[in-house]
Motif scaffolding. Structure first.
Motif, mmCIF file in Angstrom:
data_model
loop_
_atom_site.group_PDB
_atom_site.id
_atom_site.type_symbol
_atom_site.label_atom_id
_atom_site.label_comp_id
_atom_site.label_asym_id
_atom_site.label_seq_id
_atom_site.Cartn_x
_atom_site.Cartn_y
_atom_site.Cartn_z
ATOM 1 N N THR A 1 0.454 -1.204 0.318
ATOM 2 C CA THR A 1 0.519 -0.132 0.129
ATOM 3 C C THR A 1 1.104 1.284 -0.559
ATOM 4 O OG1 THR A 1 -1.572 -1.490 1.671
ATOM 5 C CG2 THR A 1 -1.597 0.743 1.307
ATOM 6 N N ASP A 2 0.498 2.513 -0.570
ATOM 7 C CA ASP A 2 1.286 3.530 -0.827
ATOM 8 C C ASP A 2 0.481 4.756 0.429
ATOM 9 O OD1 ASP A 2 1.958 5.734 -1.363
ATOM 10 O OD2 ASP A 2 1.388 6.388 -3.399
ATOM 11 N N TRP A 3 0.755 4.878 1.387
ATOM 12 C CA TRP A 3 0.545 5.224 2.465
ATOM 13 C C TRP A 3 0.520 6.915 2.394
ATOM 14 C CZ3 TRP A 3 -2.652 2.840 6.159
ATOM 15 C CH2 TRP A 3 -2.719 1.347 6.050
ATOM 16 N N PHE B 1 -6.978 1.143 9.099
ATOM 17 C CA PHE B 1 -6.822 1.593 7.896
ATOM 18 C C PHE B 1 -7.715 1.887 6.919
ATOM 19 C CE2 PHE B 1 -3.538 -2.406 6.196
ATOM 20 C CZ PHE B 1 -3.465 -2.300 7.806
ATOM 21 N N GLY C 1 -6.797 5.607 8.274
ATOM 22 C CA GLY C 1 -5.712 5.666 7.363
ATOM 23 C C GLY C 1 -5.437 6.048 6.237
ATOM 24 N N LEU C 2 -6.515 5.671 5.620
ATOM 25 C CA LEU C 2 -5.975 6.052 3.836
ATOM 26 C C LEU C 2 -7.277 6.376 2.786
ATOM 27 C CD1 LEU C 2 -5.222 2.014 3.093
ATOM 28 C CD2 LEU C 2 -3.988 3.836 2.471
ATOM 29 N N THR C 3 -8.437 7.013 3.905
ATOM 30 C CA THR C 3 -9.229 8.135 3.858
ATOM 31 C C THR C 3 -9.720 9.422 4.208
ATOM 32 O OG1 THR C 3 -11.031 6.898 4.890
ATOM 33 C CG2 THR C 3 -10.800 6.558 3.372
ATOM 34 N N SER D 1 -6.342 1.114 -3.044
ATOM 35 C CA SER D 1 -4.948 1.043 -2.851
ATOM 36 C C SER D 1 -5.539 -0.737 -1.549
ATOM 37 C CB SER D 1 -4.265 1.927 -1.696
ATOM 38 O OG SER D 1 -4.908 1.845 -0.717
ATOM 39 N N GLY E 1 -4.517 -1.728 1.304
ATOM 40 C CA GLY E 1 -4.454 -1.537 2.337
ATOM 41 C C GLY E 1 -6.031 -1.132 2.762
ATOM 42 N N LEU E 2 -7.015 -0.094 1.945
ATOM 43 C CA LEU E 2 -7.819 -0.189 1.767
ATOM 44 C C LEU E 2 -9.019 -1.074 1.923
ATOM 45 C CD1 LEU E 2 -10.042 2.157 2.579
ATOM 46 C CD2 LEU E 2 -9.377 3.300 0.151
#
Lengths: 198, 488
Positions: A144-146, B176, B179-181, B204, B206-207
Motif C-alpha cells: 500500500t502507498d501510505w 486502515f 488511515g487511507l481515506t 489500494s 490496504g483500503l
C-alpha cells in the motif's frame, strides 16, 4: 549441560536473537538505522511478551508479562509522536489496570485451579490461520502507498484536545455510557448470589 | 430557553440513558417491587419513543456530521424501542420463577437499546463502532444472566470471545480505512471511495483489506455463515427471553450498521461488494435452514432459523446493490416483521418455561394445542409468519424482498430462486412444531401454569403487529420507503 547454565543461557540467547535481528536488518539496509531500529526492538518485545501472556501457565507471571507488553506499546506511542497517549498508557494500563489485575489474581486465585490450558484443542489450526492472516496483513501493508501517513507526525496536546472535545465529543461521551453499562453488567455477573456457589 | 441543536438531535439517546438510570434507581429504591420496575421501564421507553418521533420530524445533522437524524434513524429508533419493550413484557414470567432479577435485566437491556439507537444515527465510523460495542457488550452479560446454569455461562463465554474478536477485527479494518481515506466521517469516506468507483485511481490494497475486515466484523454480528459459530450455543444457553432479544435486537442493530456502512459509505463500490453479499446470503440462508431441519430443540432451531432470516435480509441488500430501491425497503420491512414474529415465538417458549425445569425440546410442545389452546394458536401464527404464509407479516416481507431481487435480475434473481427454495424447506421444521402441538399427545400431565397479564399484553402486541403488518402493509411501507430514500 548443568541446569543453571541453561537457565542463564536460554534467556541470553533469546535476548541476543531479539537484538541482533533488527540490528542485522538495519545493517543490511532493510530498515532505517536511527528511526526504525527502536521501533523494531519495541515491537519484538511487545509481541514476545504478548505471546508469553497467553502461553505461560503461572497467571502471576502472565500479569507481569502483560506489564512489559503495555510498556513496549507505550514506547511505540512515543516513537509514533503521541507522547500524551504514551503517558496515558503508562498511567492507566501499567499503573492502574495491571496492578488491579495482579491484585485481583492475588485475592481470588484458588490453588486447585486447572494448571493446563482449556482451549487447546484447535491450537494448530489457529496457529496456521494466524500465520496466514499475518502474512496477508504484511503483504498488504507493504503493497500500500501510505502517502504522507508514512511520515511521523507529532500531535501536540492542545491539538489533541481540540479533536477529542470538538470533533469527537459525542464519541467521548458515549464511551462514558459504555463504561457505565459495563460496570453495571460486570457487577451483576461477578456478584455472589445468596446461597449460590462461592 | 432553547437547547443547542446538537443536543436536540441526540435527545432520544439522552432519554434512553436516563431511562436506564431511572429503572436502576427505582429498582434500588423499591427492592423486590418488580411491577414498579417494569412499569417504569415501559413508561420510560414510551418517552424515548416519543422523543425519537418528535426529534425525527426534520432532518438534522449534528456534531460536525458525526450524527444524523433522518427518516431511517427515526424508523429504527422506534423499532428498537418496540423490540426492547416487547422483551421486557414477556421476560418476568421466565425470570421470576428462576430467581433472576428483573431490574438488572431491564437496565442492561435499555443500555443495549441505547447502543442500537446510536448505531442507527451515527454517520461516523468511530461512533458506529462505539454504538456497536454499547449494543453487544450488554448482550454478553445478558447471555450469562442465568449464572448458576452451565449452558448460560458457556454460551456467554463463546459469545463474548467471538464477539470481542470480531469487534477487534472491525476496529482493525476501521483503522486502515481511516488511515487511507483520512477521515472517519461516513460522508468523507463515501467521497473518497466514490472517487475510486468513478475510475480515478485504484483502490489500494490496504483500503481493500480495511473494508474486508470491517465486512467480516459486521458479518459476525449478524451471524452470517461462515461467521455464525457462536450463534447456536449462545442462543440455546441464554435464558429464553434473552435469546429472543439476542436473535432480534443485535441483528437489526447490525443491519443498521450495514446500511450506514455498505449503502452510505461504500455505496459507490456496490458493484464490487455485490458478489460478496450474494455469496454470503446464499450460504447463510441455505446452511441456516439445512441445520435447522435437524434440530430437536426449539430454541436451537429458532437460532439456526434466525441465521436463515439473516440471509433473506441480505437478499434485500443485494437487490439494492443491483439497482432496485425496493430491496432496501424490503430489508427494512423484513427487519420489522422478523422482529415481531420472532419475539412472539420466543415469548411463547418463555411462557411455557415459566415452570422451572421445562426444557425447550420439541417434546415440550407436544399436545400444547389441547393443554393451552391460546398459546398453541399464537405459536402457530408466529411459526406460519416465520415460514412466510399469507396473510402474515412474514409473507409480505419475504415476498417484497424476493420480488425486488427478481426484478433486479442477473445473479440476484438466481439468489431469489435460492431464497424461495429455502423458504419451502424451512416450512418443514416450522410446521413440525405445529404438528407436535396439535397432533401429538402431551408428554406431561402437569396442570397448565397461569401466565402473567404482562406476558399476555406483550403477546397481544406481537400478534397484532404480525397480523397487521401482513394485512395492511401500506403505512409501514410508506415509512420504510422514506427511510430507504434517506440513504439510498
Amino acid at each position: 549441560m548443568p541446569r543453571s547454565l541453561l537457565n542463564i543461557g536460554a534467556p541470553l540467547l533469546i535476548v541476543g536473537a531479539l537484538v541482533s535481528l533488527p540490528v542485522g536488518l538495519a545493517f543490511l539496509g532493510v530498515i532505517r538505522f536511527n528511526e526504525d531500529l527502536l521501533f523494531f526492538l519495541l515491537a519484538e518485545v511487545m509481541l514476545l511478551s504478548g505471546l508469553l501472556v497467553v502461553t505461560m501457565r503461572d497467571i502471576i507471571r502472565c500479569g507481569l508479562a502483560m506489564i512489559v507488553c503495555f510498556g513496549a506499546l507505550a514506547g511505540i506511542y512515543v516513537i509514533a509522536g503521541a507522547p500524551l497517549v504514551a503517558a496515558a498508557q503508562v498511567l492507566i494500563y501499567i499503573g492502574a489496570i495491571s496492578v488491579l489485575i495482579l491484585f485481583a489474581i492475588m485475592l481470588t486465585q484458588t490453588k486447585d485451579a486447572p494448571a493446563s490450558l482449556v482451549f487447546q484443542t484447535q491450537a494448530l489450526g489457529a496457529a496456521v490461520a494466524s500465520v496466514i492472516l499475518a502474512l496477508i496483513v504484511v503483504i498488504t501493508v507493504a503493497a500500500t502507498d501510505w502517502g504522507e501517513l508514512g511520515t511521523r507526525l507529532h500531535t501536540a496536546t492542545d491539538a489533541l484536545a481540540q479533536v477529542l472535545f470538538r470533533d469527537y465529543v459525542l464519541a467521548f461521551e458515549v464511551v462514558s455510557v459504555l463504561l457505565l453499562a459495563a460496570v453495571i453488567g460486570g457487577v451483576y455477573v461477578a456478584k455472589r448470589e445468596e446461597g449460590g456457589p462461592p | 430557553m432553547t437547547l443547542p441543536p446538537d443536543l436536540v438531535a441526540v435527545l432520544p439517546l439522552v432519554a434512553a440513558v436516563l431511562a436506564a438510570i431511572a429503572v436502576l434507581l427505582v429498582d434500588l429504591a423499591l427492592p423486590g417491587r418488580r411491577t414498579a420496575v417494569v412499569l417504569t421501564a415501559l413508561v420510560a421507553l414510551g418517552v424515548v419513543a416519543f422523543a425519537a418521533v418528535a426529534v425525527g420530524g426534520e432532518e438534522r445533522v449534528a456534531f460536525g456530521g458525526a450524527y444524523t437524524v433522518d427518516a431511517l434513524t427515526t424508523f429504527l429508533h422506534v423499532l428498537f424501542v418496540a423490540i426492547i419493550a416487547l422483551t421486557i413484557t414477556f421476560a418476568p414470567d421466565y425470570l421470576v420463577p428462576r430467581a433472576l432479577p428483573v431490574g438488572e435485566f431491564a437496565v442492561v437491556l435499555i443500555f443495549a437499546m441505547t447502543g442500537a439507537m446510536l448505531l442507527a444515527a451515527s454517520t461516523d465510523l468511530l461512533l458506529l463502532f462505539l454504538g456497536l460495542e454499547l449494543m453487544v457488550l450488554p448482550g454478553y452479560m445478558l447471555a450469562a444472566f442465568h449464572k448458576s446454569d452451565g449452558y448460560s455461562t458457556e454460551g456467554a463465554i463463546k459469545y463474548f470471545l467471538l464477539g470481542s474478536f470480531s469487534s477487534a477485527i472491525f476496529l482493525f479494518g476501521l483503522a486502515f480505512v481511516w488511515g487511507l481515506t483520512g477521515s472517519t466521517r461516513v460522508a468523507d469516506v463515501a467521497g473518497a471511495l466514490g472517487a475510486f468507483a468513478a475510475g480515478q485511481g485504484t483502490l489500494s490494497a490496504g483500503l481493500a483489506m480495511g473494508l474486508a475486515f470491517m465486512t467480516t466484523g459486521v458479518a459476525f454480528k449478524i451471524a452470517a455463515v461462515p461467521f455464525h459459530y457462536w450463534t447456536p450455543d449462545a442462543y440455546q444457553g441464554s435464558p429464553t427471553p434473552i435469546t429472543g432479544y439476542l436473535s432480534v435486537g443485535p441483528k437489526v442493530g447490525a443491519f443498521a450498521l450495514i446500511l450506514r456502512l455498505f449503502v452510505e459509505a461504500m455505496g459507490g463500490l456496490r458493484a464490487d461488494w455485490l458478489p460478496v453479499v450474494i455469496v454470503l446470503a446464499a450460504v447463510t440462508m441455505t446452511l441456516g435452514n439445512l441445520v435447522a431441519l435437524t434440530q430437536n430443540n426449539v430454541k436451537r432451531m429458532l437460532a439456526y432459523s434466525s441465521i436463515a432470516h439473516t440471509g433473506y435480509m441480505l437478499l434485500g441488500l443485494a437487490a439494492w446493490a443491483a439497482g432496485r430501491m425496493e430491496g432496501l425497503e424490503g430489508l427494512l420491512y423484513y427487519g420489522a416483521a422478523y422482529s415481531f414474529m420472532n419475539l412472539g415465538a420466543f415469548a411463547v417458549v418463555a411462557a411455557l418455561q415459566k415452570r422451572t425445569g421445562v426444557t425447550s425440546n420439541l417434546g415440550t410442545f407436544a399436545g400444547l394445542g389441547r393443554r393451552e389452546p391460546l398459546l398453541g394458536v399464537l405459536m402457530t401464527l408466529f411459526l406460519l409468519s416465520l415460514t412466510g404464509i399469507p396473510p402474515t407479516a412474514g409473507f409480505f416481507a419475504k415476498a417484497y424482498v424476493i420480488l425486488a431481487a427478481v426484478q433486479a435480475g442477473g445473479a440476484v434473481a438466481i439468489l431469489a430462486v435460492i431464497a424461495v427454495l429455502n423458504a419451502a424447506a424451512a416450512a418443514f421444521y416450522y410446521l413440525r412444531v405445529v404438528v407436535y402441538m396439535f397432533m401429538r399427545d402431551s408428554e406431561t400431565d402437569a396442570p397448565a401454569v397461569a401466565h402473567g397479564r404482562l406476558l399476555w399484553g406483550g403477546l397481544a402486541a406481537a400478534t397484532a403487529l404480525t397480523i397487521l403488518l401482513g394485512l395492511i402493509p401500506g403505512p409501514l411501507l410508506e415509512v420504510v420507503g422514506r427511510a430507504a430514500r434517506a440513504i439510498g
